[in-house]
Enzyme design. Sequence first.
Site, short mmCIF file in Angstrom:
data_model
loop_
_atom_site.label_atom_id
_atom_site.label_comp_id
_atom_site.label_asym_id
_atom_site.label_seq_id
_atom_site.Cartn_x
_atom_site.Cartn_y
_atom_site.Cartn_z
N GLU A 84 18.89 -46.72 -7.45
CA GLU A 84 18.16 -45.90 -8.43
C GLU A 84 18.59 -44.43 -8.41
O GLU A 84 17.77 -43.54 -8.61
CB GLU A 84 16.64 -46.04 -8.26
CG GLU A 84 16.13 -47.41 -8.66
CD GLU A 84 14.64 -47.45 -8.92
OE1 GLU A 84 13.99 -46.37 -8.96
OE2 GLU A 84 14.10 -48.56 -9.10
N HIS A 116 9.71 -46.09 -1.70
CA HIS A 116 10.27 -47.16 -0.88
C HIS A 116 10.51 -46.65 0.55
O HIS A 116 10.75 -45.46 0.76
CB HIS A 116 11.61 -47.65 -1.44
CG HIS A 116 11.49 -48.48 -2.67
ND1 HIS A 116 11.82 -49.81 -2.72
CD2 HIS A 116 11.06 -48.17 -3.92
CE1 HIS A 116 11.63 -50.28 -3.94
NE2 HIS A 116 11.16 -49.30 -4.68
#
Length: 663
Positions: A370, A647
């Site tokens: 990402e 995350h």
Amino acid sequence: MVLYTYPFPNGFLWGLHSFSWALIFPTFWFADRLVASFLHTTYEKRQRSGDPCYFRVLCVIITTPIYLALLLASLPFALIGFFFWAPLQSARKPYCYSRLRDKAQSNGAILSTEWKATSSAKSFCFCSANVCLLPDSLARFNNLADTQGRAREIGRRIRNGASRPQIKIYIDSPTNTSISAASFSSLIAPQGSEGANRSVSISMKRTTSMEYKEENTGSNNIEENREAKSGGEQHEGKDNAVIVRIGAEDTGALSDAETDASVVQVAISSSTEHGMENKAEDQKGQMSNHRPKEADTGSLDSHSTSPESVVKCRVGDGVTDSSIINNKLVYKTSFAKKTAGRKKKHMDEAFDHEISAFFPANLDFLCLQEVFDKRSAEKLKDQLHQYFEYILYDVGVYACQGCCSFKFLNSGLFFASRYPILDADYHCFPNGKGSDSLAAKGALFAKVQVGTTPQDQRIVGYVSCTHLHALAGDAVVRCEQLDFIQEWMTEFRKSTSSSSIANPEELVAFDVLCGDLNFDNCSADDKLEQQHSLFTHYKDPCRLGPGEEKSWSIGTLLDPQGLYDEEVFTPENLQKVLENEEGRKEYLVYPTGKNHVASEKGRKVPLKGSGRRIDYVMHKEEGLNAEWKVEVEEFSFITHLAGLTDHLPVAMRLMVSTGEEEQ
């Protein structure tokens, strides 16, 4: 295979692309700011909680028409730019390769040739992290903002965490004649040590990174003590792990208060070669000593780490603030010999595992997902290049090139290596669906050189990085993508292998797969992915079998609504929370189901479990050199990016044993 240093084959196309993007960018930026003005993170809401309601409404009323007017005014230029930009993507390369040009900091060539496979083993450390560096408006849907600032801070934390020296501390317990080992990676590195050994007196505060434990396992501890004393012989003078002996002066057990006040003797062992490197580094001033803020002492240049990490350091007779001490030294990858009597921190597992507040020292390979924003990728690259010499970024395709649907974003994959990259390849998943199809999600494959045999055979390794389809309920799509990864990896290894007389066959040391797979090993909705054949070829250190995790494994997906809570906003606080089951229930995302209850803060938490682990680092045991053995040495869940992403990064250290008999 050629590594693409530039995104286009010639300067004319690159210049035309830059011109077209300059016409498009204002429209993109105004649209991003327009949407972002309506989306506020919980941190921003908390900061503005004291402002009157009419003030916030007034800001929206004023800024919205301005952004909208500028957006409409720039739209004609964007259409002209798009007319040139879209066709140019057919000539664009699938990634950009960047190599550090500063020869004073370059040591990848040395790393790739120093291992001759004559020692018994060598370790390699891999890390995977989803950093959510989307355009600011999209990142806000995950309760994250300031993409550009986060990119710089993420790169700085990874760099500082990975470049610190790896120090092993052995504690002489005042109430036990044996030696207890504590896992601890020091934040302090002495400057310019020219001798083989150097003693430093350090006054430390107790932190969650280090626990003082007394164990009555005399035989194991004695064996460990012998290993520490003979460290120089075992590591053949190449190990960057600094052995530290601590002798407590108190005659009783150490309480927290006594530990804060006690002075311990730290003996730091370092090879002469490393001392010369450190001295040269200090003289050149490359990795300059940072001076943390008041709340940042010993935080590895992180603004959100607890001030209790490291307080003062006494060198000689004077007292020096820890910020003066250089913690930015260049060390080589460690060589270590494993013995049968080596004691593990966790007796229920064959390797060490922990929740760590810092990235592992001497990190060799970094796989990020990402990293969609191109400006953020540049900032991240600039930060990481101070530690990683070789980087692949801006990976993917745009427009309709190479995939079935139009791609507005690249793959978001990013790969950094301390070892030379020999070959690389990227493939876009052809089966994207829904909003995921707007990004060129796929798989990046890299071949790196990690050593050379005495017969001049190259020792290589393969690292794959991927990000699978994210939408829930699309298990078939993810399984197809796993099939593609296996097929593409097989093709990549065949196309990059060498087996001629002039170029002897290479020796493969490891094959590692990293990435955000967007499914976990416990959810009932993910049963199809859990039983995929990929797990018969790649070994997941956290997995016992389909639907069954190891007891120490935890989830890697954080609850976005709790990212800025005081309990988890710093790496050390998040580490403390995740070390107990109740904390995990509060701040990790769990599979949806009936066994959910409301927490004190209104979030739903399950009765049991350890959260959704969707970030993976796996290794293959087949297809490697038949005479070598690959074992997991350490596995870590990392909280160093607390407050910067939703995350948890995961890291794995592999030990490659060559099968040589110990002398």
